[in-house]
Design a protein around this motif. Sequence first.
Motif, short mmCIF file in Angstrom:
data_model
loop_
_atom_site.label_atom_id
_atom_site.label_comp_id
_atom_site.label_asym_id
_atom_site.label_seq_id
_atom_site.Cartn_x
_atom_site.Cartn_y
_atom_site.Cartn_z
N TRP A 100 -12.53 6.84 10.80
CA TRP A 100 -12.29 5.42 10.61
C TRP A 100 -11.04 5.11 11.35
N THR A 101 -10.75 5.37 12.63
CA THR A 101 -9.57 5.33 13.25
C THR A 101 -9.73 4.24 14.49
N ASP A 102 -10.57 3.95 14.67
CA ASP A 102 -11.03 2.86 15.97
C ASP A 102 -10.83 1.46 15.36
N HIS A 103 -9.61 0.83 15.48
CA HIS A 103 -9.44 -0.59 14.98
C HIS A 103 -10.24 -1.40 15.66
N LEU A 161 -8.07 7.50 3.70
CA LEU A 161 -8.37 8.94 3.82
C LEU A 161 -8.34 9.39 5.44
N PHE A 162 -9.29 8.59 6.02
CA PHE A 162 -9.70 9.11 7.34
C PHE A 162 -9.54 8.04 8.45
N GLY A 163 -8.81 7.04 8.08
CA GLY A 163 -8.40 5.86 9.05
C GLY A 163 -7.07 6.17 9.49
N SER A 164 -6.77 5.04 10.59
CA SER A 164 -5.43 4.94 11.12
C SER A 164 -4.80 3.71 10.33
N PRO A 165 -3.32 3.70 10.32
CA PRO A 165 -2.66 2.71 9.86
C PRO A 165 -3.18 1.29 10.31
N GLU A 166 -3.46 1.11 11.41
CA GLU A 166 -3.98 -0.19 11.95
C GLU A 166 -5.29 -0.63 11.40
N VAL A 167 -6.34 0.32 10.97
CA VAL A 167 -7.49 -0.10 10.19
C VAL A 167 -6.93 -0.17 8.85
N VAL A 168 -6.28 0.44 8.29
CA VAL A 168 -5.73 0.17 6.81
C VAL A 168 -5.37 -1.06 6.92
N ASN A 225 -0.66 5.57 6.30
CA ASN A 225 -1.60 4.83 5.96
C ASN A 225 -1.06 4.02 4.52
N ALA A 226 -0.35 5.09 3.77
CA ALA A 226 0.60 4.79 2.33
C ALA A 226 1.35 3.26 2.78
N ARG A 227 2.10 3.41 3.79
CA ARG A 227 3.32 2.32 4.26
C ARG A 227 2.35 1.11 4.55
N ALA A 228 1.21 1.26 5.17
CA ALA A 228 0.44 0.05 5.69
C ALA A 228 0.02 -0.55 4.36
N LEU A 229 -0.55 0.37 3.46
CA LEU A 229 -1.14 -0.52 2.18
C LEU A 229 0.11 -0.97 1.40
N ALA A 230 1.29 -0.20 1.31
CA ALA A 230 2.34 -0.83 0.54
C ALA A 230 2.75 -2.21 1.29
N ALA A 231 2.80 -2.33 2.60
CA ALA A 231 3.13 -3.56 3.24
C ALA A 231 2.32 -4.70 3.00
N ALA A 232 0.95 -4.16 2.69
CA ALA A 232 -0.12 -5.14 2.47
C ALA A 232 -0.20 -5.79 0.85
N GLY A 233 0.76 -5.21 0.25
CA GLY A 233 0.88 -5.44 -1.18
C GLY A 233 0.57 -4.43 -2.32
N ALA A 234 0.14 -3.52 -1.83
CA ALA A 234 -0.22 -2.31 -2.88
C ALA A 234 0.76 -1.93 -3.68
N ASP A 235 0.76 -1.52 -4.73
CA ASP A 235 1.86 -1.29 -5.83
C ASP A 235 1.94 0.14 -5.85
N PRO A 236 3.14 0.64 -5.43
CA PRO A 236 3.27 2.39 -5.40
C PRO A 236 3.61 2.66 -6.94
N TRP A 237 3.73 1.85 -7.78
CA TRP A 237 4.22 2.45 -9.26
C TRP A 237 3.20 1.79 -10.21
N ARG A 238 2.14 1.70 -9.71
CA ARG A 238 0.85 1.46 -10.62
C ARG A 238 0.51 2.69 -11.32
N THR A 239 0.40 2.84 -12.63
CA THR A 239 -0.15 4.15 -13.21
C THR A 239 -1.37 4.39 -12.78
N SER A 240 -1.64 5.61 -12.83
CA SER A 240 -3.05 6.13 -12.50
C SER A 240 -3.47 7.26 -13.11
N LEU A 241 -4.03 8.42 -12.39
CA LEU A 241 -4.54 9.37 -12.91
C LEU A 241 -3.38 10.32 -13.66
N GLY A 242 -3.45 10.72 -14.76
CA GLY A 242 -2.81 11.75 -15.76
C GLY A 242 -1.20 10.84 -15.91
#
Length: 232
Positions: free
Chosen positions: A15-18, A45-52, A83-100
């Motif tokens: 999933w890297t081909d933007h 998981l399998f993409g590039s930051p641009e695709v994310v 990819n994580a940085r791209a998601l955070a820049a798009a508004g994803a919350d790094p501190w949202r409680t998840s598994l465990g």
Amino acid sequence: MTGVRDGWDGMGWDWTDHEDIRRRLDGGADPERWSGGRPLHRAALFGSPEVVAELAGRVAEVDAMEGGVTALWEAVVAGKPENARALAAAGADPWRTSLGGWSPGRLSLAGPTPGLFAVPAGVGLSPGERATAEEARRLLAALGEFYYDGLGLACVAGIDAAEAVRRLDGAPVPDDVMEEFLDDPYDYDMDESLRFVGVTSVPGGCVVTQPWGYAPQMPGVMARLSAGTFCY
């Protein structure tokens, strides 16, 4: 009966081909659905930051869940910091409680990129968790980079290589036999190749390896190695 098409026909692991992803989206591909899953999670998981970033800008909720986790969680666990940085820049919350009870941000503090996100006041690892994370980084550095696809591995505490060999009723293999075998282990019958393992003493125990098979983690092998001690 006609199958439902979502615009992602032919998409596999890559999933890297933007340009391809953007063309599909512009042509009507569903940013919320791919083969029963979520494209953003797949790209994390399998993409590039641009695709994310492209997908994150087109979904209704960047922190939508799949399998109980967000795409940001998937990126952190997969070791995809960009990819994580791209998601955070798009508004994803790094501190949202998840598994465990962990969040993607707190999980990143325990991993190889602890500086991935700005850390809010009062958030962090406990002293025990910090010690474990530091030890993990030391061990990862000690292991280095190696090809591990298909590797069988057992780490045994409290016994050395000689004791592991005794417990497995093993015997040394002559060098010339082993050299011939290692030229192409997959050329041998599986029942034969599974009988060859390597055993190395290390501080605190020993490691049993088999780069071409699963013998070290077979239940019978693990039971013998772990008698009176611990094995992973």
